[in-house]
Design an enzyme around this catalytic site. Sequence first.
Site, mmCIF file in Angstrom:
data_model
loop_
_atom_site.group_PDB
_atom_site.id
_atom_site.type_symbol
_atom_site.label_atom_id
_atom_site.label_comp_id
_atom_site.label_asym_id
_atom_site.label_seq_id
_atom_site.Cartn_x
_atom_site.Cartn_y
_atom_site.Cartn_z
ATOM 1 N N ASP A 1 55.149 15.522 -5.439
ATOM 2 C CA ASP A 1 55.451 16.092 -4.476
ATOM 3 C C ASP A 1 56.735 16.576 -4.510
ATOM 4 O O ASP A 1 57.455 16.720 -5.622
ATOM 5 C CB ASP A 1 55.985 15.679 -3.058
ATOM 6 C CG ASP A 1 55.683 16.042 -1.931
ATOM 7 O OD1 ASP A 1 54.420 16.281 -0.700
ATOM 8 O OD2 ASP A 1 56.196 17.759 -1.204
ATOM 9 N N TYR B 1 48.235 33.334 3.831
ATOM 10 C CA TYR B 1 47.656 31.799 3.769
ATOM 11 C C TYR B 1 45.934 31.782 3.712
ATOM 12 O O TYR B 1 45.166 31.294 3.313
ATOM 13 C CB TYR B 1 48.405 30.866 5.066
ATOM 14 C CG TYR B 1 47.586 29.183 5.769
ATOM 15 C CD1 TYR B 1 48.493 28.646 4.594
ATOM 16 C CD2 TYR B 1 47.097 29.075 6.144
ATOM 17 C CE1 TYR B 1 47.750 27.593 4.068
ATOM 18 C CE2 TYR B 1 45.939 27.724 6.044
ATOM 19 C CZ TYR B 1 47.311 27.132 5.272
ATOM 20 O OH TYR B 1 46.152 25.503 5.855
ATOM 21 N N LYS C 1 43.512 30.144 0.384
ATOM 22 C CA LYS C 1 43.274 29.080 0.668
ATOM 23 C C LYS C 1 41.025 29.841 1.014
ATOM 24 O O LYS C 1 40.288 29.151 0.833
ATOM 25 C CB LYS C 1 42.638 29.017 2.837
ATOM 26 C CG LYS C 1 44.261 28.163 2.721
ATOM 27 C CD LYS C 1 44.317 26.913 2.325
ATOM 28 C CE LYS C 1 45.749 25.976 2.407
ATOM 29 N NZ LYS C 1 45.856 24.801 1.563
ATOM 30 N N THR D 1 50.008 16.198 11.875
ATOM 31 C CA THR D 1 51.106 16.813 11.034
ATOM 32 C C THR D 1 51.782 16.368 11.178
ATOM 33 O O THR D 1 52.452 16.342 12.762
ATOM 34 C CB THR D 1 50.791 16.914 9.786
ATOM 35 O OG1 THR D 1 51.123 18.294 10.410
ATOM 36 C CG2 THR D 1 49.229 16.889 9.254
HETATM 37 P P1 NAD Z 1 52.872 18.494 4.750
HETATM 38 O O1 NAD Z 1 53.515 19.737 5.478
HETATM 39 O O2 NAD Z 1 52.587 18.120 6.653
HETATM 40 O O3 NAD Z 1 52.918 18.233 4.316
HETATM 41 C C1 NAD Z 1 52.741 19.304 2.781
HETATM 42 C C2 NAD Z 1 53.108 17.800 1.462
HETATM 43 O O4 NAD Z 1 53.734 19.303 0.464
HETATM 44 C C3 NAD Z 1 54.995 17.871 2.042
HETATM 45 O O5 NAD Z 1 55.255 17.292 1.273
HETATM 46 C C4 NAD Z 1 55.486 18.784 1.048
HETATM 47 O O6 NAD Z 1 57.153 18.922 0.562
HETATM 48 C C5 NAD Z 1 54.572 19.752 -0.370
HETATM 49 N N1 NAD Z 1 54.939 20.140 -0.408
HETATM 50 C C6 NAD Z 1 55.228 21.407 -0.292
HETATM 51 N N2 NAD Z 1 55.758 22.494 -1.381
HETATM 52 C C7 NAD Z 1 55.446 22.183 -2.845
HETATM 53 C C8 NAD Z 1 54.884 22.793 -3.946
HETATM 54 N N3 NAD Z 1 55.636 23.180 -4.102
HETATM 55 N N4 NAD Z 1 54.962 21.552 -4.911
HETATM 56 C C9 NAD Z 1 54.514 20.144 -4.198
HETATM 57 N N5 NAD Z 1 54.330 19.706 -3.121
HETATM 58 C C10 NAD Z 1 54.861 20.729 -2.610
HETATM 59 O O7 NAD Z 1 51.439 19.421 5.326
HETATM 60 P P2 NAD Z 1 50.239 19.327 5.826
HETATM 61 O O8 NAD Z 1 49.234 19.798 6.843
HETATM 62 O O9 NAD Z 1 49.272 17.369 5.582
HETATM 63 O O10 NAD Z 1 49.271 20.643 4.385
HETATM 64 C C11 NAD Z 1 48.047 19.160 3.402
HETATM 65 C C12 NAD Z 1 47.434 20.114 3.798
HETATM 66 O O11 NAD Z 1 46.598 20.255 4.491
HETATM 67 C C13 NAD Z 1 47.967 22.030 2.600
HETATM 68 O O12 NAD Z 1 47.116 22.525 1.825
HETATM 69 C C14 NAD Z 1 47.390 22.353 4.251
HETATM 70 O O13 NAD Z 1 47.459 24.224 3.832
HETATM 71 C C15 NAD Z 1 46.316 21.771 4.764
HETATM 72 N N6 NAD Z 1 45.774 21.801 6.067
HETATM 73 C C16 NAD Z 1 46.605 21.458 6.728
HETATM 74 C C17 NAD Z 1 46.602 21.524 8.349
HETATM 75 C C18 NAD Z 1 46.968 21.152 9.315
HETATM 76 O O14 NAD Z 1 46.494 21.468 10.773
HETATM 77 N N7 NAD Z 1 47.922 20.103 9.097
HETATM 78 C C19 NAD Z 1 45.370 22.651 8.992
HETATM 79 C C20 NAD Z 1 44.563 23.038 7.766
HETATM 80 C C21 NAD Z 1 44.915 22.817 5.835
#
Ligand code: NAD
Length: 253
Positions: free
Chosen positions: A39, A158, A162, A193
Amino acid sequence: MTFINFDSKVAVVTGAASGIGEATAKRLAEHGATVVVADIDEDGGDRVVTEITERGGNAVFRRTDVSLEEDVNSLIDFTVSTYGGLHLAHNNAAIGHVPTPLHELSTELFDTITGIGLRGTFFCMRAEIAHMIDHGGGAIVNTASGAALKAASGLHAYVAAKHGVVGLTRNAGLDYARNSIRVNAVAPGTVQTPQMASFPQEMQDEWARIIPMGRMGRPEEVADVVAFLLSDAASFITATTVEIDGAYLQSST
Ligand code: NAD
């Protein structure tokens, strides 16, 4: 019945300092894997490693910006040289953006969103597969989104990122099927989250209300599917994307 056992397996999880990635890193460690927590958030990554090791698991933090090719290659080199291999990967790091009309979307924002979510996933897959192909195979899960499978108004960058992740998943799953490398994706709907918790409660309630199950998902519910897909219990599943959304995608037009 095949139970999940990751003893002697080495895993990389990106975006593992928070949310879905954190939950996956913890779940893989509970199943016995040694987990490299990758991360850009050093404090969050250190916290996750501490919580895993306090529960008897094995984990290490490696600062990695997945949008940088050299960071990703260094992550995989570090993993292999430190632990002797790489068997499992969850390419999960991505960021979202505020809805923006396409004709007003800046090149910088488009590049940032796709640079992390799509190019970053490509960098990870390339380095992981380059190792796995010569070392007995492995399993990869990419994090897509409901926005990978349908439109999401205003989220042009986005959605493009995706949809690209699903395309890479399908293609790599196809091309490496005979190399014992399975590649799948998860498509979470709205998941509770830490970032989600920062929105006003009324907004969160409305998002939950429109999900047929009447609630958001939990990061652990995504992590369990990722662990399954990475495990031998999913040994004939590759090149596919699993919706984890309480039927939201089926209910929305
Ligand atoms: P989150 O913000 O809780 O976690 C994302 C993590 O990615 C963070 O720790 C951040 O520091 C890290 N990050 C950001 N940019 C980065 C980089 N350049 N290199 C390495 N790490 C980096 O978000 P989340 O909700 O847990 O999302 C995780 C994944 O799930 C993502 O791919 C997001 O698009 C996807 N997603 C989330 C949801 C939702 O509702 N939370 C829904 C669909 C998809």
